[in-house]
Design a protein around this motif. Structure first.
Motif, PDB file in Angstrom:
ATOM      1  N   LEU A 145       0.822  -1.214   0.000  1.00 41.46           N
ATOM      2  CA  LEU A 145       0.000   0.000   0.000  1.00 41.46           C
ATOM      3  C   LEU A 145       0.853   1.261   0.000  1.00 41.46           C
ATOM      4  N   THR A 146       2.068   1.186   0.563  1.00 39.10           N
ATOM      5  CA  THR A 146       2.939   2.359   0.513  1.00 39.10           C
ATOM      6  C   THR A 146       3.146   2.781  -0.942  1.00 39.10           C
ATOM      7  N   ARG A 147       3.402   1.800  -1.797  1.00 37.98           N
ATOM      8  CA  ARG A 147       3.557   2.089  -3.221  1.00 37.98           C
ATOM      9  C   ARG A 147       2.235   2.606  -3.810  1.00 37.98           C
ATOM     10  N   SER A 148       1.143   1.928  -3.462  1.00 42.16           N
ATOM     11  CA  SER A 148      -0.155   2.325  -4.022  1.00 42.16           C
ATOM     12  C   SER A 148      -0.508   3.764  -3.640  1.00 42.16           C
ATOM     13  N   LEU A 149      -0.157   4.165  -2.407  1.00 42.08           N
ATOM     14  CA  LEU A 149      -0.469   5.523  -1.959  1.00 42.08           C
ATOM     15  C   LEU A 149       0.251   6.555  -2.841  1.00 42.08           C
ATOM     16  N   LEU A 150       1.505   6.225  -3.204  1.00 40.72           N
ATOM     17  CA  LEU A 150       2.257   7.155  -4.053  1.00 40.72           C
ATOM     18  C   LEU A 150       1.703   7.170  -5.473  1.00 40.72           C
ATOM     19  N   TYR A 151       1.367   5.992  -5.988  1.00 43.24           N
ATOM     20  CA  TYR A 151       0.758   5.925  -7.323  1.00 43.24           C
ATOM     21  C   TYR A 151      -0.543   6.729  -7.338  1.00 43.24           C
ATOM     22  N   ALA A 152      -1.281   6.648  -6.235  1.00 41.96           N
ATOM     23  CA  ALA A 152      -2.566   7.366  -6.174  1.00 41.96           C
ATOM     24  C   ALA A 152      -2.346   8.867  -6.292  1.00 41.96           C
ATOM     25  N   ALA A 153      -1.228   9.364  -5.712  1.00 44.68           N
ATOM     26  CA  ALA A 153      -0.941  10.797  -5.822  1.00 44.68           C
ATOM     27  C   ALA A 153      -0.696  11.179  -7.274  1.00 44.68           C
ATOM     28  N   VAL A 154      -0.063  10.277  -8.034  1.00 44.51           N
ATOM     29  CA  VAL A 154       0.179  10.572  -9.458  1.00 44.51           C
ATOM     30  C   VAL A 154      -1.142  10.487 -10.232  1.00 44.51           C
ATOM     31  N   ALA A 155      -1.977   9.507  -9.873  1.00 39.17           N
ATOM     32  CA  ALA A 155      -3.286   9.399 -10.529  1.00 39.17           C
ATOM     33  C   ALA A 155      -4.096  10.673 -10.296  1.00 39.17           C
ATOM     34  N   LEU A 156      -3.907  11.267  -9.126  1.00 40.99           N
ATOM     35  CA  LEU A 156      -4.589  12.529  -8.822  1.00 40.99           C
ATOM     36  C   LEU A 156      -4.200  13.611  -9.827  1.00 40.99           C
ATOM     37  N   THR A 157      -2.905  13.651 -10.175  1.00 39.08           N
ATOM     38  CA  THR A 157      -2.480  14.672 -11.145  1.00 39.08           C
ATOM     39  C   THR A 157      -3.060  14.378 -12.528  1.00 39.08           C
ATOM     40  N   VAL A 158      -3.198  13.088 -12.870  1.00 39.01           N
ATOM     41  CA  VAL A 158      -3.837  12.741 -14.148  1.00 39.01           C
ATOM     42  C   VAL A 158      -5.269  13.256 -14.153  1.00 39.01           C
ATOM     43  N   ASP A 159      -5.942  13.133 -13.000  1.00 38.48           N
ATOM     44  CA  ASP A 159      -7.327  13.584 -12.931  1.00 38.48           C
ATOM     45  C   ASP A 159      -7.421  15.103 -13.054  1.00 38.48           C
ATOM     46  N   LEU A 160      -6.495  15.812 -12.403  1.00 36.56           N
ATOM     47  CA  LEU A 160      -6.508  17.276 -12.525  1.00 36.56           C
ATOM     48  C   LEU A 160      -6.376  17.677 -13.986  1.00 36.56           C
ATOM     49  N   LEU A 161      -5.469  17.013 -14.698  1.00 34.65           N
ATOM     50  CA  LEU A 161      -5.207  17.388 -16.084  1.00 34.65           C
ATOM     51  C   LEU A 161      -6.311  16.913 -17.016  1.00 34.65           C
ATOM     52  N   TRP A 162      -6.742  15.681 -16.831  1.00 35.93           N
ATOM     53  CA  TRP A 162      -7.696  15.086 -17.773  1.00 35.93           C
ATOM     54  C   TRP A 162      -9.131  15.360 -17.337  1.00 35.93           C
ATOM     55  N   GLY A 163      -9.441  15.023 -16.075  1.00 36.93           N
ATOM     56  CA  GLY A 163     -10.815  15.149 -15.601  1.00 36.93           C
ATOM     57  C   GLY A 163     -11.272  16.594 -15.521  1.00 36.93           C
ATOM     58  N   PHE A 164     -10.380  17.494 -15.112  1.00 32.08           N
ATOM     59  CA  PHE A 164     -10.795  18.880 -14.941  1.00 32.08           C
ATOM     60  C   PHE A 164     -10.431  19.752 -16.133  1.00 32.08           C
ATOM     61  N   LEU A 165      -9.176  19.647 -16.584  1.00 30.37           N
ATOM     62  CA  LEU A 165      -8.719  20.547 -17.640  1.00 30.37           C
ATOM     63  C   LEU A 165      -8.963  19.971 -19.038  1.00 30.37           C
ATOM     64  N   GLY A 166      -9.254  18.662 -19.127  1.00 29.61           N
ATOM     65  CA  GLY A 166      -9.553  18.068 -20.422  1.00 29.61           C
ATOM     66  C   GLY A 166      -8.344  17.662 -21.235  1.00 29.61           C
ATOM     67  N   ILE A 167      -7.160  17.594 -20.606  1.00 32.38           N
ATOM     68  CA  ILE A 167      -5.964  17.175 -21.338  1.00 32.38           C
ATOM     69  C   ILE A 167      -5.702  15.704 -21.022  1.00 32.38           C
ATOM     70  N   LEU A 168      -5.964  14.837 -21.995  1.00 34.29           N
ATOM     71  CA  LEU A 168      -5.702  13.423 -21.772  1.00 34.29           C
ATOM     72  C   LEU A 168      -4.195  13.201 -21.819  1.00 34.29           C
ATOM     73  N   THR A 169      -3.605  12.799 -20.698  1.00 40.96           N
ATOM     74  CA  THR A 169      -2.154  12.696 -20.641  1.00 40.96           C
ATOM     75  C   THR A 169      -1.711  11.257 -20.400  1.00 40.96           C
ATOM     76  N   PHE A 170      -0.761  10.817 -21.213  1.00 38.36           N
ATOM     77  CA  PHE A 170      -0.204   9.477 -21.053  1.00 38.36           C
ATOM     78  C   PHE A 170       1.173   9.546 -20.402  1.00 38.36           C
ATOM     79  N   GLY A 171       1.623  10.751 -20.066  1.00 36.17           N
ATOM     80  CA  GLY A 171       3.032  10.913 -19.720  1.00 36.17           C
ATOM     81  C   GLY A 171       3.316  11.282 -18.284  1.00 36.17           C
ATOM     82  N   GLN A 172       2.333  11.167 -17.368  1.00 32.79           N
ATOM     83  CA  GLN A 172       2.642  11.551 -15.980  1.00 32.79           C
ATOM     84  C   GLN A 172       3.683  10.628 -15.367  1.00 32.79           C
TER      85      GLN A 172
END
Lengths: 609, 278
Positions: A36-63
């Protein structure tokens, strides 16, 4: 709900989350804590994908690349230099700095004025491929395909790593949540919904995208840095396309645009992957792939909203839900002394000199010359295809015209983008009502004021001062009573009025209106006409109006310009135009030869020397 | 010198064969089919099965077309059709399909690397250079694909309707063209072409469950640079494929692998319409 109560509620929830993180190691077995330590960190990166894609509309494959930036900075520094406190700070600085540098380059490539959403995604797709290849070719420096391992790191217990990762995740999630719900955060949704309208409201959307992208890169880099410290191994796969798409898959499964959905999506899927991948590796991947396709096709909002709606619906069976009134905003009239519009400049409000517009070999506008002063209400008339809307576009966007000069308020617009033209005092209302469909009336107006009143990064404003002209339109049309209505529920006429008040909220000097009365009823048309006369006479605006209804033009204009086949054929008072034989011919379409004989001189004499 | 020229021409031919299916789908449907890589893998395994069954290796090509086409029909009907109005989501959903195809193949055939028999072995002497006969044959095959598709688009009624849909779908529908059918047939044809491409590349490399993925990004970038034109695709394949060969031989193979993607990204930054005329 008051602003203070809303914020304290968010903080209370995040303290509860912190408490859960603290309790984690005491309730879970060692293996789960480790995974879960790893998963918690991955989740923080997934959060940035959501900010970019879910909110700003930029589908990003490169986070993934920014995560790897932080991880490799730690790995490289600790391998090639010794581990020490100062080196640890150095590595963190290098990781975040490197990620910011890469993000700035990508942002410059992907978010320039006019770049499509697809192009931005393509760039984020190329990024991890380039990054992995560079890591592979780094030889012993980057450890090539096997990566770096066996370096010294912080001497922390497994529980401490869990707490660190968990607190980091809760921290960034809380901040991100407060941000997206704030006035500034709403801009992200506005850009996703209607980027063009944002630009014509004077917002530099490219800059906004790059700023959010930089912040997301920094968050991912810090997560990567913590990851390298705890795992003590970094590999090129961290930067890869596969990890990049996994982040998108978790975000989509959890629910884009919900922040919490992607966090839980990442936690659950990554944790379960670790549990099940050992026993059923291919079947597990198959399930995730199938679920992903299913969610994209059938539940584009993701699974979190589905999960949340279910108990709410069940609850609704027993207890009728009282709709909570949307946070109300109070309108007020801006003190004229506080208005921030551009000062009226010397000379004419609008100068158009020798403007030419060509699409390839097709000339749409040629030799357009006219001036308009403040307080004038100029109507542009002419049959379809005369170039009226094109001329409007050329005035509002410096990149549009092929040749010629346009000055607004005495300032040359040069090749400036729309948002810079707005700063010079241009306000453009589109032909089709162009508003933010999912936002409420008040929110649309707030976004129109962002240029003048910097929005808060964490609060929601309770009052909205608007210039007198905008208030006048709102009061006349009754829109001020529908402030919390979403724009897509408004009637066509109300949408037109909303867009007009948004443009007026910009405090323009030159107002461009493209058929503002199209599709309106007689009464609505009269209202708009009265408002326009008022704007020109009392507020001293220079109004340029494209209009087909000649009766309407006759009632309100102080001057009429007739365009035909890309040229000005007549420029004069209402009486002159109405009396003109030429105008009748243009509209009746009775032979172009007649026009040529009567007025239009040969192109050589008409072009300015 | 001759060897390098032949490398460039054959590389361009392979890229052309790989990218045509993707281009067709992108041109008509304005969506990027990320299952293209998965469908290529499927074509590769179709070739493997054909040669393992002791059939003539040339039969691998129609077999792969059949595999790709049938799967493509199912994908269009159940996944792509609901996503017509969400092009970015279509990329994701087809990528998900790529994962599914890869995992199904892994379950059926195992993860291992396998080899399919080549229909042509040995070398040919050309201007004093002995060169792989199969690579030379690929130039002919790519030419046949290109000419065949051009003939289909320019010479048939279906081609006319397809071109109408490419230019203005709403207008085409208003004129009574069944654009849904055009899309269905295009996607099927594009998928069949992906399968064929997979079968064509198997003699050059090995067959494994993720063999199509490395080709996907290059094909994708070539298509974006070319717009919807088969002619500009040929040009893009020659220029970017040529650059790839030159960089790989003179600098490093790793940089060569990046050449197409990076150059295409830069070209699109400078000229958003790429090599297309408008």
């Amino acid at each position: 709900m008051t602003e203070a109560r809303r914020l304290s509620l968010i903080l209370a929830v995040s303290f509860a989350a912190l408490a859960a993180i603290f309790a984690g190691p005491y309730l879970l077995d060692t293996y789960s804590v480790n995974v879960l330590t790893r998963s918690l960190l991955y989740a923080a990166v997934a959060l940035t994908v959501d900010l970019l894609w879910g909110f700003l509309g930029i589908l990003t494959f490169g986070q993934s690349v920014f995560f790897a930036c932080g991880a490799y900075a730690a790995g490289l520094v600790f391998t090639h230099m010794d581990f020490s406190t100062s080196n640890a700070f150095l590595a963190l600085g290098l990781g975040v700095g490197g990620a910011l540098l890469v993000a700035a380059i990508v942002g410059w490539l992907a978010f320039w004025h006019g770049a499509s959403a697809l192009y931005a995604s393509v760039i984020t797709l190329v990024l991890p491929i380039v990054a992995t290849q560079l890591l592979y070719s780094g030889g012993t420096f980057t450890g090539s395909s096997s990566g770096l391992s066996g370096f010294m790191s912080f001497d922390l217990s497994m529980e401490a790593w869990f707490w660190l990762s968990g607190s980091f995740l809760v921290g960034v999630t809380t901040l991100a949540y407060i941000f997206v719900k704030s006035d500034a955060g709403r801009l992200l949704v506005a850009v996703r919904e209607n980027e063009q309208r944002c630009k014509y409201l004077g917002l530099d959307t490219s800059r906004l995208k790059i700023l959010v992208y930089l912040a997301c890169a920094a968050i991912a880099a810090i997560a990567g840095y913590i990851y390298a410290g705890y795992a003590m191994v970094v590999a090129p796969e961290l930067a890869g396309f596969v990890f990049g798409t996994e982040l998108v898959i978790w975000t989509a499964l959890g629910g884009r645009g919900t922040l919490l959905g992607p966090v839980f999506g990442a936690l659950i899927v990554d944790y379960e992957s670790a549990q099940l991948a050992g026993d059923y590796p291919f079947v597990w991947q198959l399930i995730i792939g199938t679920l992903f396709v299913l969610v994209i096709v059938a539940f584009p909002r993701g699974l979190l909203p589905v999960v949340f709606d279910l108990p709410r619906k069940l609850l609704g069976l027993f207890r009728p839900r009282v709709p909570t009134p949307a946070a109300s905003v109070t309108l007020s009239t801006l003190d004229p002394a506080d208005t921030q519009g551009v000062e009226p400049g010397e000379g004419p409000a609008l100068t158009v000199a020798g403007v030419v517009k060509r699409f390839g070999s097709l000339t749409v506008l040629e030799g357009i010359d006219f001036e308009a002063r403040a307080g004038e209400l100029v109507s542009l008339v002419g049959p379809n295809g005369a170039g009226k809307t094109t001329l409007m576009r050329c005035i509002a966007d410096g990149a549009e015209r092929t040749a010629g000069r346009i000055a607004v308020n005495g300032y040359d617009i040069g090749r400036k983008p729309p948002e810079a033209c707005v700063a010079l005092g241009v306000g453009r209302k589109f032909q089709m009502a162009n508003v933010f469909e999912t936002l409420t009336v008040a929110q649309c107006l707030q976004i129109a004021r962002v240029r003048h009143a910097r929005p808060s990064l964490w609060r929601r404003a309770q009052d909205l001062p608007l210039p007198e002209a905008a208030m006048h339109v709102l009061a006349t049309t009754g829109l001020d009573k529908q402030l919390s209505t979403p724009a897509h529920l408004l009637s066509h006429g109300m949408k037109q009025a909303l867009e007009l008040s948004m443009v007026l909220a910009l405090e323009p000097r030159v107002l461009l209106l493209d058929e503002p009365t199209a599709g309106l009823t007689k009464t609505e048309r009269m209202q708009i006409g009265a408002i326009l006369i008022d704007l020109a006479k009392k507020q001293g605006l220079c109004v340029l109006l494209v209009e087909h209804d000649l009766d309407f033009v006759r009632e309100i204009s102080s001057r009429v310009i007739v365009l035909h086949q890309g040229r000005i054929v007549l420029d004069g008072s209402v009486e002159e135009v109405v009396a003109s034989e030429l105008v009748k011919q243009v509209y009746a379409g009775s032979g172009h030869a007649g026009i040529d004989h009567e007025t239009a001189p040969s192109p050589h004499t008409e072009l300015p020397a | 010198m001759i060897g390098q020229t032949l490398d460039i021409v054959t590389t361009a031919a392979i890229l052309y064969a790989v990218a045509t299916g993707l281009l067709l789908v992108f041109g008509v449907m304005k969506i990027i089919n990320f299952a293209h890589g998965g469908l290529m893998t499927l074509g590769g395994y179709a070739a493997l099965l054909t040669t393992q069954a002791g059939l003539n290796p040339w039969l691998a090509i129609p077999a792969a077309a059949l595999f790709g086409g049938v799967v493509g029909m199912a994908i269009e009907r159940f996944v792509v059709r609901p996503l017509y109005n969400r092009p970015l989501d279509a990329i994701l959903a087809t990528w998900g399909l790529s994962i599914i195809i890869g995992q199904l193949i892994t379950i059926a055939f195992g993860r291992g690397v396998q080899f399919a028999e080549s229909p042509l072995n040995g070398t040919l002497d050309l201007w004093g250079e002995s060169y792989s006969a199969y690579r030379l044959a690929l130039v002919g095959i790519a030419a046949v694909l290109g000419i065949g598709l051009t003939a289909l688009l320019q010479g048939t009624r279906l081609g006319l309707e397809t071109r109408a849909v490419i230019m203005n779908e709403d207008l085409a529908r208003g004129l009574g063209i069944n654009s849904g059918l055009v899309r269905f047939l295009t996607f099927t044809l594009g998928s069949a072409l992906a399968g064929v491409a997979g079968a064509l590349i198997t003699p050059l490399s090995s067959v494994d469950p993720s063999m199509g993925v490395p080709w996907l990004v290059n094909a994708f970038m070539l298509v974006l640079v070319s717009g919807a034109s088969l002619v500009s695709l040929l040009f893009a394949c020659l220029v970017l494929g040529g650059a790839q060969v030159l960089v790989a031989t003179h600098f490093s193979p790793v940089l060569g692998g990046l050449t197409i993607a990076v150059l295409a990204a830069i070209i699109l930054r400078i000229r958003p319409q790429g090599f297309a005329r408008d």
